[in-house]
Design an enzyme around this catalytic site. Structure first.
Site, PDB file in Angstrom:
ATOM      1  N   ASN A 117       3.028   5.821 -11.544  1.00 14.29           N
ATOM      2  CA  ASN A 117       2.315   4.588 -11.213  1.00 14.29           C
ATOM      3  C   ASN A 117       0.817   4.855 -11.189  1.00 14.29           C
ATOM      4  O   ASN A 117       0.276   5.365 -10.212  1.00 14.29           O
ATOM      5  CB  ASN A 117       2.803   4.078  -9.851  1.00 14.29           C
ATOM      6  CG  ASN A 117       2.084   2.828  -9.399  1.00 14.29           C
ATOM      7  OD1 ASN A 117       1.255   2.275 -10.122  1.00 14.29           O
ATOM      8  ND2 ASN A 117       2.392   2.372  -8.203  1.00 14.29           N
ATOM      9  N   ASN A 126       9.821   6.516  -9.142  1.00 16.42           N
ATOM     10  CA  ASN A 126       8.444   6.020  -9.236  1.00 16.42           C
ATOM     11  C   ASN A 126       7.547   6.847  -8.312  1.00 16.42           C
ATOM     12  O   ASN A 126       7.856   6.998  -7.132  1.00 16.42           O
ATOM     13  CB  ASN A 126       8.400   4.543  -8.849  1.00 16.42           C
ATOM     14  CG  ASN A 126       7.024   3.936  -9.044  1.00 16.42           C
ATOM     15  OD1 ASN A 126       6.096   4.236  -8.290  1.00 16.42           O
ATOM     16  ND2 ASN A 126       6.886   3.083 -10.038  1.00 16.42           N
ATOM     17  N   ILE A 177       4.436  -5.100 -16.868  1.00 15.33           N
ATOM     18  CA  ILE A 177       3.162  -4.901 -16.186  1.00 15.33           C
ATOM     19  C   ILE A 177       3.366  -4.697 -14.676  1.00 15.33           C
ATOM     20  O   ILE A 177       4.342  -5.195 -14.112  1.00 15.33           O
ATOM     21  CB  ILE A 177       2.235  -6.134 -16.379  1.00 15.33           C
ATOM     22  CG1 ILE A 177       2.932  -7.417 -15.904  1.00 15.33           C
ATOM     23  CG2 ILE A 177       1.799  -6.278 -17.797  1.00 15.33           C
ATOM     24  CD1 ILE A 177       2.072  -8.692 -15.960  1.00 15.33           C
ATOM     25  N   ASN A 178       2.439  -3.982 -14.041  1.00 19.00           N
ATOM     26  CA  ASN A 178       2.369  -3.972 -12.592  1.00 19.00           C
ATOM     27  C   ASN A 178       1.762  -5.310 -12.152  1.00 19.00           C
ATOM     28  O   ASN A 178       1.551  -6.201 -12.965  1.00 19.00           O
ATOM     29  CB  ASN A 178       1.517  -2.772 -12.129  1.00 19.00           C
ATOM     30  CG  ASN A 178       1.855  -2.344 -10.704  1.00 19.00           C
ATOM     31  OD1 ASN A 178       2.158  -3.178  -9.854  1.00 19.00           O
ATOM     32  ND2 ASN A 178       1.791  -1.059 -10.435  1.00 19.00           N
ATOM     33  N   CYS A 200      -1.254   0.930  -9.111  1.00 14.38           N
ATOM     34  CA  CYS A 200      -1.094   0.208  -7.849  1.00 14.38           C
ATOM     35  C   CYS A 200      -2.435  -0.372  -7.410  1.00 14.38           C
ATOM     36  O   CYS A 200      -3.397   0.366  -7.221  1.00 14.38           O
ATOM     37  CB  CYS A 200      -0.549   1.121  -6.760  1.00 14.38           C
ATOM     38  SG  CYS A 200      -0.368   0.245  -5.201  1.00 14.38           S
ATOM     39  N   GLY A 226      11.753  -7.602 -10.450  1.00 17.65           N
ATOM     40  CA  GLY A 226      11.028  -7.247  -9.236  1.00 17.65           C
ATOM     41  C   GLY A 226      11.160  -8.261  -8.127  1.00 17.65           C
ATOM     42  O   GLY A 226      12.192  -8.338  -7.447  1.00 17.65           O
ATOM     43  N   GLY A 246       0.795  -1.229   0.000  1.00 14.67           N
ATOM     44  CA  GLY A 246       0.000   0.000   0.000  1.00 14.67           C
ATOM     45  C   GLY A 246       0.823   1.273   0.000  1.00 14.67           C
ATOM     46  O   GLY A 246       0.496   2.243   0.666  1.00 14.67           O
TER      47      GLY A 246
END
Lengths: 304, 241
Positions: free
Chosen positions: A128, A100, A192-193, A131, A266, A72
């Site tokens: 971003n 970011n 991609i996220n 999220c 990541g 978060g």
């Protein structure tokens, strides 16, 4: 000698390897493990206008070939990042960094972009809009082409550095979202996220994550990322930072063949903190194996 | 930080608690209360475990079989190798001013007390150890602690062994500092029962174990702390309860 350099919207990287936002903090923990100047760059922890604690714990759940997170956007706020972290970063990283930024309104995104893009060491701003772990913002922007257009064009006005927009895979048509970024004046896209996911504890029958659902990342999402990167590569002319499940030098080459100019790593950093170093060491060897002399030649080179 | 260690022994202490000893380079471990993070076959994230004991080229962990990771570990044999991140977390601060520390361990929160107990003894402290378990069948390491210090009290919640009650029951011991590790309700009881300062070791679901992912952050009076990097040990004064 294999040429690993890539040109990312005018920024020349020594190699395409860029640790992804949220898995590398502001670089300091990794700088104590190896010289992170070997990286192409890195994308720092998603930063917002105000300091954020983030979501309640548990924020992490293990999955087959991947993980869920609902951190978060915990971060110390853009002013602290610009005034305290960025001056310190110079002591352990001497290349341009990817900043970011997250937000909950167009105004906040703009404020953040303005401040980070004024930092000398920021080479690229990564917006971003994807999220999945914050309500009232983030992915809410990224799933609607019109909103993506609006936020991108507003931020572009306030951004003194090349602007990349980080896209969510949780959409029906990634191509229309990417097109909106291009039309709004973005200099590139990152994708991609994480994908939305959820796990349940069988003993308590409660969700493992305190927030019920979170973002799924790791090895398992690699083929999804490859498909979406290739879709976007075939749709827009902007450079792409590919992201999703990359663990090896072979994965990097595959992602570049799909259309990525740079490749973000990541979740793998969390399991093997040396993974980016190992990929960079392996890249010339793997390039030789596949008869690649200049890595940038293969971008989008998938046949058929 | 990352090492390949070889299993020397792996044996059950109770029906669900196991002790594993490993050999290999453990130089990165700086003190008791730190933890290690094991890479296990077929599991994506590493599995963090507290350090029970360590020395030159030597590591001991004690774990309870609660899920796929620990179940897999319980079936591993001497000679097998494990990819381990070592020396994670802050560990207990042994430089604090104490002559008569009390060590309170509950269940699988007991293991980190073991090397801590050794180190405090080496520093010439007069150590009292209280270990709490649910029932007789779950008690382990009583003898091991008694070989280091005289004052070892075992408590069981159902009274089937040692003294009946929790580690905090009938609390009339002489002490000037607290070191503790155990389930959160126990830590809370220790926090409320004891009157001196102390160091409390916490648990949280972790992503990386070395401060990168912000998966295990908690709020303290001294600001946000990552349990894996800024903890797992917090001082009493900073805990928000």
């Amino acid at each position: 000698m294999v040429d690993l350099k890539v040109n990312l919207a005018g920024l020349v990287l020594d190699n395409p390897i860029v640790p992804a936002s949220g898995t590398f903090g502001y670089g300091e923990e990794f700088a104590s493990l190896y010289d992170i100047n070997i990286l192409g760059s890195f994308s720092f922890k998603g930063t917002t206008a105000q300091e954020r604690f983030g979501n309640p714990t548990p924020r992490i759940a293990d999955c087959a070939n991947g993980m869920l997170n609902s951190v978060g956007l915990q971060n110390p706020g853009v002013d602290y990042v610009c005034n305290t972290i960025m001056p310190k970063m110079k002591t352990y990283f001497n290349k341009p960094v990817v900043a970011n930024i997250g937000g909950f309104s167009i105004e906040e995104y703009c404020e953040c972009a303005k401040k980070v893009s004024e930092c000398e060491q920021v080479g690229i701003v990564e917006l971003n809009v994807s999220c999945p772990n914050v309500h009232g913002g983030g992915m809410g922007f990224g799933t609607d082409a019109k909103l993506v257009y609006n936020v991108t064009s507003a931020v572009k006005q306030n951004c003194k550095k090349p602007l990349f927009v980080k896209l969510t895979p949780n959409v029906t048509d990634i191509k229309s979202i990417a097109k909106a970024c291009e039309d709004a004046g973005a200099n590139g896209v990152t994708l991609i996220n994480t994908m939305l996911g959820m796990r349940i504890n069988l003993n308590t029958r409660k969700p493992i994550l305190a927030m019920r659902a979170g973002g799924y990342s790791g090895k398992a999402v690699f083929p999804v990322a490859i498909r979406m990167i290739n879709d976007v590569y075939n749709t827009i002319k902007l450079p792409i930072m590919g992201c999703g499940g990359v663990e090896t030098a072979e994965d990097v080459i595959e992602m570049m063949l799909a259309g990525a100019t740079a490749v973000q790593v990541g979740s793998a950093n969390l399991i093997n903190p040396f993974v980016c170093k190992e990929i960079i060491q392996d890249l010339p060897i793997v390039c030789k194996k596949y008869k690649i002399k200049k890595l940038s030649d293969i971008i989008g080179g998938v046949n058929g | 930080m990352q090492q390949i260690l070889t299993i020397l022994t792996n044996k059950p202490l109770t029906s669900s608690v196991y002790e594993m000893t490993l050999s290999g380079n453990t130089d990165k471990i700086t003190g008791p209360g730190q933890f290690v993070n094991f890479k296990l076959l077929g599991l994506y994230l590493r599995r963090p475990l507290s350090i029970c004991d360590y020395g030159k080229n030597y590591l001991k962990v004690i774990y309870k079989v609660v899920g796929k990771g620990t179940e897999q570990m319980s079936k591993m044999l001497p000679g097998e190798q494990l990819d381990v991140l070592l020396g994670l977390g802050n560990g207990y601060d042994l430089t604090v001013d104490t002559k008569k520390p009390i060590l309170l361990g509950g269940g699988v929160g007991t293991p980190p007390m073991y090397n801590l107990c050794k180190k405090l003894k080496e520093l010439g402290k007069s150590v009292t150890v209280i270990l709490g378990f649910n029932t007789k069948e779950e008690v382990f390491y009583e003898e091991e602690f008694k070989q280091i210090v005289d004052k070892v009290i075992i408590k069981t919640a159902d009274g089937s062994y040692g003294e009946k009650g929790f580690v905090t029951s009938d609390f009339s011991h002489e002490y000037d500092y607290v070191f503790t590790c155990g389930p959160e309700p126990m830590l809370k009881a220790v926090y409320n029962t004891t009157t001196t300062s102390g160091q409390y070791s916490f648990e949280e679901r972790m992503g990386c174990g070395f401060g990168a992912c912000m998966g295990c952050t908690c709020k303290t009076k001294y600001g946000n702390k990552r349990i894996c990097k800024d903890g797992p040990v917090l001082v009493k004064e900073e805990i928000i309860w």
